[in-house]
Scaffold this active site. Sequence first.
Site, mmCIF file in Angstrom:
data_model
loop_
_atom_site.group_PDB
_atom_site.id
_atom_site.type_symbol
_atom_site.label_atom_id
_atom_site.label_comp_id
_atom_site.label_asym_id
_atom_site.label_seq_id
_atom_site.Cartn_x
_atom_site.Cartn_y
_atom_site.Cartn_z
ATOM 1 N N CYS B 80 29.639 17.283 4.202
ATOM 2 C CA CYS B 80 31.037 17.571 4.541
ATOM 3 C C CYS B 80 31.161 18.752 5.491
ATOM 4 C CB CYS B 80 31.831 17.850 3.271
ATOM 5 S SG CYS B 80 31.845 16.447 2.156
ATOM 6 N N CYS B 198 42.602 14.475 -5.322
ATOM 7 C CA CYS B 198 41.385 14.111 -4.589
ATOM 8 C C CYS B 198 41.743 13.835 -3.142
ATOM 9 C CB CYS B 198 40.771 12.841 -5.146
ATOM 10 S SG CYS B 198 40.390 12.915 -6.898
ATOM 11 N N LYS B 315 43.219 16.971 1.871
ATOM 12 C CA LYS B 315 44.047 16.236 0.925
ATOM 13 C C LYS B 315 45.022 15.287 1.616
ATOM 14 C CE LYS B 315 45.823 14.891 -2.760
ATOM 15 N NZ LYS B 315 46.100 13.673 -2.029
ATOM 16 N N HIS B 319 39.984 13.139 5.163
ATOM 17 C CA HIS B 319 38.649 13.751 5.186
ATOM 18 C C HIS B 319 37.584 12.758 5.647
ATOM 19 C CE1 HIS B 319 35.269 16.221 4.314
ATOM 20 N NE2 HIS B 319 35.085 15.891 3.059
#
Lengths: 144, 370
Positions: B80, B198, B315, B319
Amino acid sequence: METNYQEALEKGWAAPVAKDTFTFGEDGKPHFVASKCTHCGTAVFPAVLRCPNCFKADMTHTPLATGGELKSFTVVRQGSPDWKGDVPYIIAQVTTDDGVKILTQLLGCAPEQAEIGMRVETDVRPLFNDAEDRQVLGPVFIPA
Amino acid sequence: MTQVAIIGAGMHPCGRHPDKTFADIAFTAAQNALDDAGANWTDIQAFFASHTRQGISAGEIIGQEFGLTGIPMFNVENACASGTTAIHMATQAIKSGAHDVVLVAGFEKMQRGVIGGIGEPSSFGARMGLNVMPAMYALKAKKHMHEFGTTEEQMAMVAVKNHKNGALNPIAQYRNEVTLEEVMNSRLVCDPIKLLECCPTSDGAAAIVLASDKVARRFTQKPLIYVAGSSVETSRYGVDDWEASRRTAETAYEMAGIGAGDIQLAECHDAFTIGEIMHYEELGFCPIGEGGRFIEEGHADITGKLPVNPSGGLKARGHPLGMTGVAQVCEITWQMRGEAGPRQVQNDPKAAITHTQGYGGVCAVAVFKK
Protein backbone atom coordinates in the site's frame (compact mmCIF):
# COMPACT_ATOMS: atom_id res chain seq x y z
CA MET A 1 -7.47 -36.07 21.44
CA GLU A 2 -3.88 -34.83 21.22
CA THR A 3 -2.57 -38.39 21.06
CA ASN A 4 -4.93 -39.14 18.19
CA TYR A 5 -3.70 -36.13 16.25
CA GLN A 6 -0.11 -37.11 17.01
CA GLU A 7 -0.77 -40.57 15.59
CA ALA A 8 -2.68 -39.15 12.61
CA LEU A 9 0.30 -36.95 11.78
CA GLU A 10 2.80 -39.79 12.19
CA LYS A 11 0.76 -42.05 9.91
CA GLY A 12 0.05 -39.32 7.37
CA TRP A 13 -3.71 -39.24 7.90
CA ALA A 14 -3.41 -35.59 8.82
CA ALA A 15 -1.00 -32.85 7.71
CA PRO A 16 0.55 -30.01 9.73
CA VAL A 17 -0.43 -26.48 8.65
CA ALA A 18 3.28 -25.63 8.29
CA LYS A 19 6.43 -27.52 9.19
CA ASP A 20 8.17 -27.10 12.55
CA THR A 21 5.39 -25.02 14.10
CA PHE A 22 4.32 -27.42 16.86
CA THR A 23 5.35 -30.60 18.64
CA PHE A 24 3.97 -32.94 21.27
CA GLY A 25 5.70 -33.26 24.64
CA GLU A 26 6.37 -36.55 26.37
CA ASP A 27 3.07 -36.11 28.17
CA GLY A 28 1.35 -35.77 24.81
CA LYS A 29 0.70 -32.04 25.34
CA PRO A 30 1.07 -29.82 22.28
CA HIS A 31 3.62 -27.00 22.28
CA PHE A 32 4.32 -24.22 19.82
CA VAL A 33 7.87 -24.52 18.46
CA ALA A 34 9.91 -21.31 18.27
CA SER A 35 13.37 -20.41 17.02
CA LYS A 36 15.67 -19.61 19.91
CA CYS A 37 18.94 -17.72 19.51
CA THR A 38 21.85 -19.54 21.14
CA HIS A 39 23.64 -16.19 21.61
CA CYS A 40 21.11 -13.80 23.13
CA GLY A 41 18.27 -16.17 24.01
CA THR A 42 15.61 -14.35 21.95
CA ALA A 43 12.83 -16.71 20.92
CA VAL A 44 10.45 -16.01 18.03
CA PHE A 45 7.51 -17.76 16.41
CA PRO A 46 7.20 -18.89 13.65
CA ALA A 47 10.77 -20.04 13.07
CA VAL A 48 13.30 -17.68 11.47
CA LEU A 49 16.79 -18.19 10.05
CA ARG A 50 18.40 -15.30 11.90
CA CYS A 51 17.85 -13.73 15.27
CA PRO A 52 15.81 -10.50 14.88
CA ASN A 53 17.46 -9.12 18.01
CA CYS A 54 21.21 -9.79 17.52
CA PHE A 55 21.13 -10.92 13.84
CA LYS A 56 23.28 -14.01 14.42
CA ALA A 57 22.36 -17.19 12.58
CA ASP A 58 22.60 -19.81 15.32
CA MET A 59 18.95 -20.57 15.93
CA THR A 60 17.64 -23.78 17.45
CA HIS A 61 14.09 -25.07 17.69
CA THR A 62 12.58 -24.90 21.15
CA PRO A 63 9.14 -25.87 22.48
CA LEU A 64 7.37 -23.04 24.28
CA ALA A 65 5.39 -22.83 27.50
CA THR A 66 1.83 -24.02 26.96
CA GLY A 67 0.23 -21.16 28.89
CA GLY A 68 -0.15 -17.54 27.88
CA GLU A 69 -2.16 -14.34 28.05
CA LEU A 70 -4.43 -12.89 25.37
CA LYS A 71 -3.07 -9.45 24.37
CA SER A 72 -5.50 -8.64 21.54
CA PHE A 73 -7.97 -10.44 19.30
CA THR A 74 -10.46 -9.98 16.50
CA VAL A 75 -13.36 -12.01 15.19
CA VAL A 76 -12.90 -12.50 11.45
CA ARG A 77 -16.36 -12.52 9.91
CA GLN A 78 -15.25 -11.99 6.33
CA GLY A 79 -11.89 -13.62 5.63
CA SER A 80 -9.43 -13.72 2.79
CA PRO A 81 -10.72 -15.51 -0.33
CA ASP A 82 -7.80 -17.95 0.17
CA TRP A 83 -9.15 -19.17 3.53
CA LYS A 84 -10.59 -22.71 3.30
CA GLY A 85 -11.85 -23.05 6.88
CA ASP A 86 -14.97 -21.82 8.64
CA VAL A 87 -15.92 -18.22 9.48
CA PRO A 88 -16.21 -16.59 11.90
CA TYR A 89 -12.95 -17.40 13.58
CA ILE A 90 -10.85 -15.56 16.14
CA ILE A 91 -7.32 -14.30 15.44
CA ALA A 92 -5.41 -13.84 18.69
CA GLN A 93 -2.22 -12.11 19.79
CA VAL A 94 -0.87 -14.07 22.72
CA THR A 95 2.25 -13.69 24.83
CA THR A 96 3.33 -17.06 26.20
CA ASP A 97 4.47 -17.47 29.80
CA ASP A 98 8.05 -17.58 28.51
CA GLY A 99 7.54 -14.21 26.82
CA VAL A 100 7.11 -15.11 23.14
CA LYS A 101 4.56 -13.21 21.05
CA ILE A 102 2.40 -15.48 18.92
CA LEU A 103 -0.24 -14.66 16.32
CA THR A 104 -2.56 -17.60 15.72
CA GLN A 105 -6.21 -18.61 16.07
CA LEU A 106 -8.13 -18.82 19.32
CA LEU A 107 -10.52 -21.77 19.15
CA GLY A 108 -13.08 -23.21 21.55
CA CYS A 109 -14.07 -19.70 22.57
CA ALA A 110 -17.29 -17.88 21.71
CA PRO A 111 -16.58 -14.39 20.29
CA GLU A 112 -18.35 -12.71 23.20
CA GLN A 113 -16.23 -14.68 25.71
CA ALA A 114 -12.87 -13.47 24.36
CA GLU A 115 -11.36 -10.75 26.51
CA ILE A 116 -7.94 -9.08 26.59
CA GLY A 117 -6.00 -10.42 29.56
CA MET A 118 -7.65 -13.85 29.63
CA ARG A 119 -5.53 -16.97 30.20
CA VAL A 120 -5.11 -19.32 27.26
CA GLU A 121 -3.30 -22.59 26.61
CA THR A 122 -1.87 -24.36 23.60
CA ASP A 123 -3.81 -26.94 21.62
CA VAL A 124 -3.68 -28.52 18.18
CA ARG A 125 -6.90 -28.45 16.16
CA PRO A 126 -8.08 -29.28 12.63
CA LEU A 127 -8.48 -26.14 10.47
CA PHE A 128 -9.66 -27.40 7.08
CA ASN A 129 -9.14 -30.35 4.75
CA ASP A 130 -6.43 -30.27 2.10
CA ALA A 131 -6.62 -31.36 -1.56
CA GLU A 132 -6.08 -35.01 -0.51
CA ASP A 133 -8.93 -34.61 2.01
CA ARG A 134 -6.55 -34.90 4.97
CA GLN A 135 -7.27 -32.85 8.03
CA VAL A 136 -4.85 -29.93 8.24
CA LEU A 137 -3.81 -29.44 11.87
CA GLY A 138 -2.54 -26.19 13.32
CA PRO A 139 -1.27 -24.98 16.68
CA VAL A 140 -3.85 -22.71 18.31
CA PHE A 141 -4.83 -21.38 21.70
CA ILE A 142 -7.95 -22.30 23.64
CA PRO A 143 -9.29 -20.74 26.84
CA ALA A 144 -7.34 -22.10 29.83
CA MET B 1 21.33 21.49 -3.09
CA THR B 2 18.74 20.67 -5.72
CA GLN B 3 15.15 21.22 -4.65
CA VAL B 4 12.38 19.04 -6.08
CA ALA B 5 9.10 20.70 -7.05
CA ILE B 6 5.74 19.27 -8.02
CA ILE B 7 4.89 20.96 -11.31
CA GLY B 8 1.89 18.88 -12.37
CA ALA B 9 -0.80 16.66 -10.87
CA GLY B 10 -3.53 14.65 -12.57
CA MET B 11 -5.92 11.80 -11.87
CA HIS B 12 -8.39 9.40 -13.37
CA PRO B 13 -11.49 9.10 -11.15
CA CYS B 14 -11.61 6.20 -8.68
CA GLY B 15 -14.38 3.64 -8.90
CA ARG B 16 -15.16 0.52 -10.90
CA HIS B 17 -13.99 0.75 -14.48
CA PRO B 18 -14.59 -2.70 -16.01
CA ASP B 19 -14.54 -1.22 -19.51
CA LYS B 20 -11.02 0.19 -19.16
CA THR B 21 -7.55 -1.35 -18.76
CA PHE B 22 -5.02 -0.26 -16.16
CA ALA B 23 -3.10 1.34 -19.03
CA ASP B 24 -6.18 3.35 -20.06
CA ILE B 25 -6.68 4.88 -16.62
CA ALA B 26 -2.98 5.41 -15.95
CA PHE B 27 -2.53 7.08 -19.35
CA THR B 28 -5.38 9.50 -18.57
CA ALA B 29 -3.91 10.40 -15.17
CA ALA B 30 -0.43 10.87 -16.65
CA GLN B 31 -1.72 13.00 -19.53
CA ASN B 32 -3.67 15.15 -17.05
CA ALA B 33 -0.51 15.62 -14.97
CA LEU B 34 1.55 16.53 -18.06
CA ASP B 35 -1.12 19.01 -19.16
CA ASP B 36 -1.24 20.52 -15.67
CA ALA B 37 2.55 20.91 -15.75
CA GLY B 38 2.59 22.37 -19.25
CA ALA B 39 4.98 19.55 -20.16
CA ASN B 40 5.13 16.99 -22.96
CA TRP B 41 6.00 13.30 -22.74
CA THR B 42 9.23 14.14 -24.55
CA ASP B 43 10.24 16.36 -21.60
CA ILE B 44 10.09 13.35 -19.24
CA GLN B 45 13.54 11.94 -18.45
CA ALA B 46 12.48 9.03 -16.24
CA PHE B 47 9.19 7.31 -15.40
CA PHE B 48 8.35 5.64 -12.09
CA ALA B 49 5.27 3.39 -12.25
CA SER B 50 3.69 2.35 -8.96
CA HIS B 51 1.41 -0.70 -8.85
CA THR B 52 1.18 -3.97 -6.94
CA ARG B 53 -0.54 -6.54 -9.16
CA GLN B 54 -0.75 -5.16 -12.69
CA GLY B 55 1.82 -7.56 -14.09
CA ILE B 56 5.27 -7.53 -15.61
CA SER B 57 6.44 -4.16 -16.97
CA ALA B 58 3.07 -2.47 -16.51
CA GLY B 59 4.94 0.84 -16.46
CA GLU B 60 6.58 0.18 -19.81
CA ILE B 61 3.17 -0.70 -21.29
CA ILE B 62 1.92 2.77 -20.30
CA GLY B 63 5.14 4.44 -21.44
CA GLN B 64 4.86 2.83 -24.84
CA GLU B 65 1.40 4.38 -25.25
CA PHE B 66 3.06 7.77 -24.97
CA GLY B 67 5.93 6.89 -27.30
CA LEU B 68 9.29 5.15 -27.41
CA THR B 69 11.65 7.82 -26.15
CA GLY B 70 14.16 5.41 -24.62
CA ILE B 71 13.97 6.81 -21.08
CA PRO B 72 14.49 4.67 -17.97
CA MET B 73 11.28 3.26 -16.52
CA PHE B 74 10.93 1.68 -13.09
CA ASN B 75 8.11 -0.46 -11.71
CA VAL B 76 7.74 0.12 -7.97
CA GLU B 77 5.92 -2.35 -5.71
CA ASN B 78 5.82 -1.72 -1.96
CA ALA B 79 2.30 -2.87 -1.01
CA CYS B 80 0.00 0.00 0.00
CA ALA B 81 3.04 2.27 0.31
CA SER B 82 4.02 1.82 -3.37
CA GLY B 83 2.97 5.29 -4.50
CA THR B 84 4.81 7.17 -1.77
CA THR B 85 7.81 4.92 -2.35
CA ALA B 86 7.83 5.77 -6.08
CA ILE B 87 7.71 9.48 -5.27
CA HIS B 88 10.56 9.06 -2.79
CA MET B 89 12.67 7.31 -5.45
CA ALA B 90 11.81 9.87 -8.12
CA THR B 91 12.74 12.68 -5.74
CA GLN B 92 16.07 11.04 -5.02
CA ALA B 93 16.69 10.60 -8.74
CA ILE B 94 16.27 14.34 -9.27
CA LYS B 95 18.34 15.26 -6.20
CA SER B 96 21.14 13.01 -7.42
CA GLY B 97 21.37 15.11 -10.56
CA ALA B 98 20.51 12.20 -12.83
CA HIS B 99 17.28 13.77 -14.11
CA ASP B 100 15.50 17.13 -14.07
CA VAL B 101 11.94 16.16 -15.03
CA VAL B 102 10.37 12.91 -13.86
CA LEU B 103 6.88 11.41 -14.14
CA VAL B 104 5.38 9.27 -11.37
CA ALA B 105 2.15 7.38 -12.03
CA GLY B 106 0.35 5.16 -9.54
CA PHE B 107 -2.46 2.92 -10.73
CA GLU B 108 -4.37 -0.23 -9.90
CA LYS B 109 -7.41 -2.20 -10.98
CA MET B 110 -8.57 -4.37 -8.09
CA GLN B 111 -10.87 -7.30 -7.42
CA ARG B 112 -13.80 -6.97 -5.05
CA GLY B 113 -13.72 -8.20 -1.46
CA VAL B 114 -11.07 -8.70 1.18
CA ILE B 115 -7.62 -8.77 -0.42
CA GLY B 116 -6.25 -12.30 -0.82
CA GLY B 117 -2.89 -13.75 -1.71
CA ILE B 118 -0.92 -11.84 0.92
CA GLY B 119 2.35 -13.45 1.99
CA GLU B 120 3.99 -16.69 0.89
CA PRO B 121 1.09 -19.15 0.34
CA SER B 122 2.80 -22.03 2.20
CA SER B 123 3.68 -19.87 5.23
CA PHE B 124 2.15 -20.38 8.66
CA GLY B 125 0.39 -17.00 8.49
CA ALA B 126 -1.21 -17.60 5.11
CA ARG B 127 -2.26 -21.20 5.86
CA MET B 128 -3.69 -20.27 9.27
CA GLY B 129 -5.85 -17.49 7.80
CA LEU B 130 -3.94 -14.76 9.63
CA ASN B 131 -3.06 -12.52 6.65
CA VAL B 132 -6.34 -10.61 6.65
CA MET B 133 -5.82 -6.86 6.31
CA PRO B 134 -8.89 -5.71 8.31
CA ALA B 135 -7.93 -8.22 11.04
CA MET B 136 -4.44 -6.70 11.37
CA TYR B 137 -6.01 -3.29 12.00
CA ALA B 138 -8.71 -4.81 14.22
CA LEU B 139 -6.03 -6.23 16.53
CA LYS B 140 -4.58 -2.72 16.87
CA ALA B 141 -8.06 -1.28 17.41
CA LYS B 142 -8.87 -3.68 20.27
CA LYS B 143 -5.54 -2.86 21.89
CA HIS B 144 -6.04 0.90 21.44
CA MET B 145 -9.51 0.68 23.00
CA HIS B 146 -8.16 -1.38 25.89
CA GLU B 147 -5.11 0.79 26.58
CA PHE B 148 -6.45 4.27 25.91
CA GLY B 149 -10.23 4.02 26.11
CA THR B 150 -10.70 4.84 22.42
CA THR B 151 -14.33 4.21 21.49
CA GLU B 152 -16.04 2.61 18.50
CA GLU B 153 -17.88 5.89 18.00
CA GLN B 154 -14.59 7.81 17.69
CA MET B 155 -13.42 5.35 15.05
CA ALA B 156 -16.73 5.70 13.20
CA MET B 157 -16.27 9.50 13.20
CA VAL B 158 -13.28 9.03 10.87
CA ALA B 159 -15.55 7.40 8.30
CA VAL B 160 -18.18 10.13 8.71
CA LYS B 161 -15.56 12.86 8.17
CA ASN B 162 -13.91 11.20 5.19
CA HIS B 163 -17.21 10.48 3.45
CA LYS B 164 -18.18 14.13 4.01
CA ASN B 165 -14.94 15.17 2.31
CA GLY B 166 -15.27 12.58 -0.46
CA ALA B 167 -18.73 13.92 -1.27
CA LEU B 168 -16.97 17.14 -2.34
CA ASN B 169 -14.31 15.43 -4.45
CA PRO B 170 -15.19 14.78 -8.10
CA ILE B 171 -12.67 11.93 -8.41
CA ALA B 172 -13.81 10.10 -5.25
CA GLN B 173 -15.26 6.60 -5.49
CA TYR B 174 -17.86 7.37 -2.80
CA ARG B 175 -19.48 10.76 -3.05
CA ASN B 176 -22.13 10.10 -0.41
CA GLU B 177 -22.18 11.24 3.19
CA VAL B 178 -22.81 8.68 5.92
CA THR B 179 -24.12 9.20 9.44
CA LEU B 180 -22.52 7.96 12.63
CA GLU B 181 -25.48 5.60 13.09
CA GLU B 182 -25.06 4.15 9.60
CA VAL B 183 -21.37 3.43 10.27
CA MET B 184 -22.06 1.97 13.72
CA ASN B 185 -24.88 -0.21 12.38
CA SER B 186 -22.99 -1.52 9.34
CA ARG B 187 -22.03 -5.19 9.56
CA LEU B 188 -18.91 -6.32 11.39
CA VAL B 189 -16.04 -7.41 9.15
CA CYS B 190 -13.39 -8.03 11.84
CA ASP B 191 -14.52 -6.87 15.31
CA PRO B 192 -14.59 -3.96 16.06
CA ILE B 193 -14.12 -2.88 12.41
CA LYS B 194 -17.38 -2.49 10.54
CA LEU B 195 -17.99 -2.48 6.80
CA LEU B 196 -18.28 1.32 6.56
CA GLU B 197 -14.91 1.64 8.35
CA CYS B 198 -13.07 -0.29 5.62
CA CYS B 199 -11.65 1.37 2.54
CA PRO B 200 -13.10 -0.06 -0.66
CA THR B 201 -11.25 -1.92 -3.37
CA SER B 202 -11.02 0.38 -6.34
CA ASP B 203 -9.80 1.10 -9.85
CA GLY B 204 -7.99 4.39 -10.23
CA ALA B 205 -4.86 6.24 -11.25
CA ALA B 206 -2.92 9.33 -10.24
CA ALA B 207 0.19 11.00 -11.61
CA ILE B 208 2.53 13.84 -10.77
CA VAL B 209 5.35 15.54 -12.63
CA LEU B 210 8.39 16.41 -10.52
CA ALA B 211 11.11 18.82 -11.61
CA SER B 212 14.32 20.25 -10.23
CA ASP B 213 14.10 23.89 -9.12
CA LYS B 214 16.53 24.63 -11.95
CA VAL B 215 13.93 23.88 -14.66
CA ALA B 216 10.55 24.00 -12.87
CA ARG B 217 9.70 27.55 -13.94
CA ARG B 218 10.22 26.69 -17.60
CA PHE B 219 7.00 24.71 -17.37
CA THR B 220 4.54 26.37 -15.02
CA GLN B 221 3.72 29.66 -13.33
CA LYS B 222 1.53 27.97 -10.74
CA PRO B 223 2.73 27.95 -7.10
CA LEU B 224 5.55 25.43 -6.71
CA ILE B 225 5.06 22.80 -4.02
CA TYR B 226 8.40 21.34 -2.89
CA VAL B 227 9.10 17.80 -1.68
CA ALA B 228 10.99 18.98 1.40
CA GLY B 229 11.59 15.55 2.92
CA SER B 230 10.71 11.92 2.27
CA SER B 231 11.53 8.56 3.75
CA VAL B 232 10.68 4.90 3.32
CA GLU B 233 11.37 2.68 6.32
CA THR B 234 10.31 -0.70 7.71
CA SER B 235 9.42 -2.13 11.09
CA ARG B 236 11.89 -3.17 13.79
CA TYR B 237 11.82 -6.10 16.15
CA GLY B 238 10.15 -5.81 19.51
CA VAL B 239 8.75 -2.26 19.29
CA ASP B 240 5.26 -0.80 19.73
CA ASP B 241 2.72 -0.69 16.89
CA TRP B 242 3.24 3.02 16.30
CA GLU B 243 7.04 3.04 16.18
CA ALA B 244 7.70 2.60 12.45
CA SER B 245 5.40 5.39 11.25
CA ARG B 246 6.71 7.69 13.99
CA ARG B 247 10.33 7.03 13.05
CA THR B 248 9.66 7.42 9.32
CA ALA B 249 7.85 10.71 9.85
CA GLU B 250 10.66 12.02 12.07
CA THR B 251 13.19 11.29 9.33
CA ALA B 252 11.11 13.25 6.83
CA TYR B 253 10.51 16.13 9.26
CA GLU B 254 14.22 16.40 9.92
CA MET B 255 15.01 16.48 6.19
CA ALA B 256 12.43 19.23 5.78
CA GLY B 257 13.78 21.18 8.75
CA ILE B 258 10.38 21.29 10.44
CA GLY B 259 8.53 19.50 13.22
CA ALA B 260 5.11 17.88 13.51
CA GLY B 261 3.82 21.14 14.99
CA ASP B 262 4.39 22.89 11.66
CA ILE B 263 2.13 20.54 9.69
CA GLN B 264 -1.12 22.18 8.59
CA LEU B 265 -2.49 19.55 6.20
CA ALA B 266 -2.23 15.76 5.98
CA GLU B 267 -3.25 12.87 3.77
CA CYS B 268 -2.74 9.64 5.69
CA HIS B 269 -3.40 5.93 5.43
CA ASP B 270 -6.99 5.49 6.64
CA ALA B 271 -7.32 1.98 5.18
CA PHE B 272 -9.41 1.26 8.27
CA THR B 273 -10.65 3.99 10.61
CA ILE B 274 -8.41 2.99 13.53
CA GLY B 275 -5.49 3.59 11.18
CA GLU B 276 -6.23 7.30 10.86
CA ILE B 277 -6.63 7.65 14.64
CA MET B 278 -3.24 6.00 15.19
CA HIS B 279 -1.64 8.11 12.43
CA TYR B 280 -2.63 11.35 14.23
CA GLU B 281 -0.49 10.04 17.08
CA GLU B 282 2.32 8.52 15.00
CA LEU B 283 2.77 11.60 12.82
CA GLY B 284 2.92 13.74 15.97
CA PHE B 285 -0.38 15.67 15.69
CA CYS B 286 -1.31 14.61 19.24
CA PRO B 287 0.20 12.48 22.02
CA ILE B 288 0.07 8.66 21.82
CA GLY B 289 -3.35 7.51 23.00
CA GLU B 290 -5.19 10.76 22.22
CA GLY B 291 -6.12 10.12 18.59
CA GLY B 292 -9.71 9.38 19.51
CA ARG B 293 -10.05 12.76 21.13
CA PHE B 294 -8.38 14.44 18.13
CA ILE B 295 -11.11 13.30 15.73
CA GLU B 296 -13.89 13.91 18.26
CA GLU B 297 -12.79 17.53 18.81
CA GLY B 298 -12.94 18.22 15.07
CA HIS B 299 -9.28 19.13 14.55
CA ALA B 300 -9.03 16.89 11.47
CA ASP B 301 -12.05 18.41 9.67
CA ILE B 302 -11.55 20.51 6.54
CA THR B 303 -12.31 23.50 8.76
CA GLY B 304 -10.15 22.22 11.63
CA LYS B 305 -6.68 23.27 12.73
CA LEU B 306 -5.08 20.35 10.89
CA PRO B 307 -7.28 18.99 8.10
CA VAL B 308 -6.63 15.29 7.50
CA ASN B 309 -7.72 13.52 4.33
CA PRO B 310 -9.68 16.38 2.74
CA SER B 311 -9.72 14.21 -0.41
CA GLY B 312 -11.93 11.71 1.37
CA GLY B 313 -8.94 9.51 2.10
CA LEU B 314 -8.65 5.85 1.26
CA LYS B 315 -12.10 5.46 2.80
CA ALA B 316 -14.09 7.60 0.34
CA ARG B 317 -11.73 8.61 -2.47
CA GLY B 318 -10.82 4.92 -2.81
CA HIS B 319 -7.69 2.84 -2.41
CA PRO B 320 -6.37 1.41 -5.67
CA LEU B 321 -3.21 0.14 -3.97
CA GLY B 322 -0.52 1.45 -6.31
CA MET B 323 -2.36 4.75 -6.80
CA THR B 324 -2.89 5.93 -3.24
CA GLY B 325 0.45 7.52 -2.35
CA VAL B 326 0.43 9.46 -5.63
CA ALA B 327 -3.21 10.55 -5.28
CA GLN B 328 -2.40 11.90 -1.81
CA VAL B 329 0.24 14.15 -3.37
CA CYS B 330 -2.20 15.30 -6.06
CA GLU B 331 -4.54 16.39 -3.27
CA ILE B 332 -1.76 18.12 -1.33
CA THR B 333 -0.75 19.96 -4.52
CA TRP B 334 -4.27 21.15 -5.30
CA GLN B 335 -4.88 22.16 -1.68
CA MET B 336 -1.59 24.06 -1.31
CA ARG B 337 -2.20 25.85 -4.62
CA GLY B 338 -5.71 26.77 -3.48
CA GLU B 339 -7.32 24.82 -6.33
CA ALA B 340 -9.39 22.32 -4.30
CA GLY B 341 -12.78 23.96 -4.89
CA PRO B 342 -15.56 23.16 -2.39
CA ARG B 343 -13.22 21.03 -0.23
CA GLN B 344 -10.51 23.69 -0.09
CA VAL B 345 -8.96 23.87 3.38
CA GLN B 346 -9.14 27.34 4.91
CA ASN B 347 -5.79 27.55 6.75
CA ASP B 348 -3.58 28.27 3.70
CA PRO B 349 -1.17 25.43 4.59
CA LYS B 350 2.55 26.13 4.30
CA ALA B 351 3.59 22.58 5.23
CA ALA B 352 1.88 19.25 4.59
CA ILE B 353 2.53 15.55 4.97
CA THR B 354 1.49 12.38 3.15
CA HIS B 355 1.76 8.93 4.70
CA THR B 356 1.14 5.36 3.55
CA GLN B 357 1.94 2.02 5.13
CA GLY B 358 1.56 -1.55 4.03
CA TYR B 359 1.95 -5.26 4.43
CA GLY B 360 5.43 -6.34 5.47
CA GLY B 361 5.87 -3.42 7.85
CA VAL B 362 6.66 -0.74 5.26
CA CYS B 363 6.01 2.94 6.02
CA ALA B 364 6.47 5.83 3.62
CA VAL B 365 6.20 9.53 4.36
CA ALA B 366 6.70 12.70 2.35
CA VAL B 367 6.69 16.28 3.66
CA PHE B 368 5.85 19.25 1.44
CA LYS B 369 6.48 22.97 1.68
CA LYS B 370 5.20 25.86 -0.37
